[in-house]
Enzyme design. Structure first.
Site, short mmCIF file in Angstrom:
data_model
loop_
_atom_site.label_atom_id
_atom_site.label_comp_id
_atom_site.label_asym_id
_atom_site.label_seq_id
_atom_site.Cartn_x
_atom_site.Cartn_y
_atom_site.Cartn_z
CD GLU A 146 -6.35 11.44 23.84
OE1 GLU A 146 -5.83 10.34 23.60
OE2 GLU A 146 -7.37 11.86 23.25
CG HIS A 148 -0.40 11.07 21.87
ND1 HIS A 148 -1.66 10.60 21.58
CD2 HIS A 148 -0.36 11.12 23.23
CE1 HIS A 148 -2.34 10.36 22.69
NE2 HIS A 148 -1.56 10.69 23.71
CG HIS A 183 -5.15 -1.62 14.72
ND1 HIS A 183 -4.99 -1.77 13.36
CD2 HIS A 183 -5.14 -0.28 14.94
CE1 HIS A 183 -4.86 -0.57 12.80
NE2 HIS A 183 -4.95 0.34 13.74
CE LYS A 221 2.04 -1.18 18.82
NZ LYS A 221 0.96 -0.28 19.20
P1 FAD Z 1 0.74 -0.20 15.01
O1 FAD Z 1 1.23 -0.64 16.35
O2 FAD Z 1 1.74 -0.07 13.93
O3 FAD Z 1 -0.39 -1.26 14.59
C1 FAD Z 1 -1.16 -1.07 13.40
C2 FAD Z 1 -1.55 -2.44 12.83
O4 FAD Z 1 -0.39 -3.14 12.40
C3 FAD Z 1 -2.23 -3.36 13.85
O5 FAD Z 1 -3.24 -4.07 13.18
C4 FAD Z 1 -1.14 -4.29 14.33
O6 FAD Z 1 -1.64 -5.57 14.71
C5 FAD Z 1 -0.22 -4.37 13.11
N1 FAD Z 1 1.20 -4.44 13.49
C6 FAD Z 1 1.82 -3.76 14.48
N2 FAD Z 1 3.15 -4.03 14.47
C7 FAD Z 1 3.36 -4.90 13.45
C8 FAD Z 1 4.51 -5.54 12.93
N3 FAD Z 1 5.73 -5.32 13.49
N4 FAD Z 1 4.37 -6.39 11.84
C9 FAD Z 1 3.15 -6.59 11.29
N5 FAD Z 1 2.00 -6.00 11.75
C10 FAD Z 1 2.11 -5.16 12.81
N6 FAD Z 1 -3.60 8.74 16.10
C11 FAD Z 1 -3.09 9.96 15.79
O7 FAD Z 1 -3.01 10.31 14.62
N7 FAD Z 1 -2.65 10.83 16.76
C12 FAD Z 1 -2.68 10.49 18.08
O8 FAD Z 1 -2.25 11.29 18.92
C13 FAD Z 1 -3.22 9.22 18.44
N8 FAD Z 1 -3.28 8.83 19.74
C14 FAD Z 1 -3.70 7.57 20.05
C15 FAD Z 1 -3.67 7.16 21.38
C16 FAD Z 1 -4.11 5.89 21.76
C17 FAD Z 1 -4.03 5.46 23.20
C18 FAD Z 1 -4.62 5.01 20.75
C19 FAD Z 1 -5.13 3.64 21.15
C20 FAD Z 1 -4.65 5.40 19.42
C21 FAD Z 1 -4.19 6.68 19.05
N9 FAD Z 1 -4.17 7.11 17.72
C22 FAD Z 1 -3.67 8.35 17.40
C23 FAD Z 1 -4.71 6.25 16.66
C24 FAD Z 1 -3.62 5.33 16.04
O9 FAD Z 1 -2.67 6.12 15.36
C25 FAD Z 1 -4.33 4.37 15.08
O10 FAD Z 1 -5.13 3.48 15.82
C26 FAD Z 1 -3.46 3.63 14.08
O11 FAD Z 1 -4.35 2.96 13.17
C27 FAD Z 1 -2.57 2.55 14.67
O12 FAD Z 1 -1.57 3.05 15.40
P2 FAD Z 1 -0.63 2.06 16.26
O13 FAD Z 1 0.45 2.85 16.82
O14 FAD Z 1 -1.44 1.21 17.16
O15 FAD Z 1 -0.06 1.13 15.04
#
Ligand code: FAD
Length: 290
Positions: free
Chosen positions: A18, A78, A153, A169
């Site tokens: 990354e 990203h 998470h 997802k």
């Molecule tokens: P989601 O998948 O939406 O999940 C968030 C929460 O909602 C979780 O608790 C999940 O269980 C719940 N959830 C998911 N889908 C649903 C649904 N359909 N219905 C109900 N609940 C649901 N942040 C940045 O700002 N920029 C970056 O470039 C960045 N890169 C990252 C790269 C990696 C590999 C990781 C692991 C994290 C990164 N992050 C980044 C941080 C990330 O944006 C945060 O962790 C954020 O809080 C959650 O993003 P997510 O896409 O996992 O969210």
């Protein structure tokens, strides 16, 4: 077409790392030479982070474009949906398309402190899965990846619920996952098991961060909420005051972690290298032969 998903079908561990756009403009001038150094290591791909709310979108696109066009690196860009309506997401995707990017990591992001209620309320995508579904339906040229969390998470009520959401997802079009960093491989194996129980067949790259200074635990690591096993806290207690020894011990821990994952047949290793190509070089050199 270079879909990163196909890399996982070649029968070898997929190696990636990354990169994040530097905050200070003066560090931006260094980033191209860092990308060139990473290009020479020939990872399968690099990922380039994106500021929640699109704060650094321009830099992220420039970095992705340079990596792809001048360093022959495959890129996973990203993109975050917090505060984005459909139009803003379309603009973000268009910029990536124009830069030749074909793979995106669809993330929800966290609401930045400076995002107004109005900006936050305009978002069209509540979860990353909503954005993934939109991209796969409307922009089928992109391969879409998603994030997963060995320690769940932080907002999820349980590991089981969080894993159920990974299934949502995957069904929304996420074709491979990159994990949050972790230091205890058993946590990752347990996540793999939960995913298997839910028939999620998308490959998962394991997120590994070499802890090269005691300070990192107070910043990056504590922000991610990752737990620290006793073996690692003992290393920090022993070597934390000596920068060179700490770096060596931190790299050694990451190498051993990665080697164990590879021996368990992990799909990929994704290194969080804090924009330090030398770290990637040392770890890749060690694990590619181990
Ligand atoms: P989601 O998948 O939406 O999940 C968030 C929460 O909602 C979780 O608790 C999940 O269980 C719940 N959830 C998911 N889908 C649903 C649904 N359909 N219905 C109900 N609940 C649901 N942040 C940045 O700002 N920029 C970056 O470039 C960045 N890169 C990252 C790269 C990696 C590999 C990781 C692991 C994290 C990164 N992050 C980044 C941080 C990330 O944006 C945060 O962790 C954020 O809080 C959650 O993003 P997510 O896409 O996992 O969210």
């Amino acid at each position: 077409m270079s879909s990163i998903r196909s890399f996982y079908e070649k029968g070898h561990t997929v190696f990636s790392c990354e990169i994040y756009p530097p905050k200070k403009d003066e560090e931006l001038s260094d980033i191209n030479s860092k990308l060139e150094a990473i290009g020479a290591l020939k990872p399968d791909f690099i990922s380039v982070t994106y500021g929640a709310g699109g704060s650094n979108a321009g830099k992220a696109v420039d970095i992705a474009s340079y990596a792809k066009k001048s360093c022959s690196l495959e890129v996973l860009s990203h993109i975050t949906s917090v505060g984005f309506n459909r139009n803003k997401l379309e603009d973000g995707l268009k910029a990536f398309e124009e830069a030749g990017i074909e793979n995106v990591l669809a993330l929800r992001g966290d609401r930045p402190k400076n995002m107004t209620d109005e900006q936050y309320a305009m978002r069209d995508f509540i979860h990353a899965s909503d954005m993934a579904e939109f991209i796969t339906k409307n922009h089928p040229g992109f391969t879409v990846a998603g994030a997963c969390y060995p320690e769940k998470h932080f907002e999820a009520e349980s590991e089981a619920f969080d894993a159920d959401m990974l299934k949502v997802k995957a069904d929304a079009g996420i074709s491979f996952f990159i994990s949050q960093l972790f230091f205890d491989n058993d946590l990752f194996y347990a996540l793999e098991e939960r995913m298997k129980e839910r028939d999620i067949s998308a490959p998962v790259s394991a997120g590994i961060m070499p802890v090269t200074s005691a300070k990192m635990l107070g910043t990056t690591v504590s922000l991610s909420g990752t737990s620290i096993p006793k073996e690692l806290s003992d290393i920090i207690a022993r070597f934390g005051d000596n920068a060179e020894d700490m770096k060596k011990a931190g790299i050694d821990y990451a190498v051993r972690q990665a080697a164990d994952l590879i021996s368990h047949g992990v799909d990929g290793i994704h290194l969080y290298i804090m924009n330090k190509p030398k770290l990637a070089e040392e770890i890749f050199n060690a694990i590619r032969v181990s």
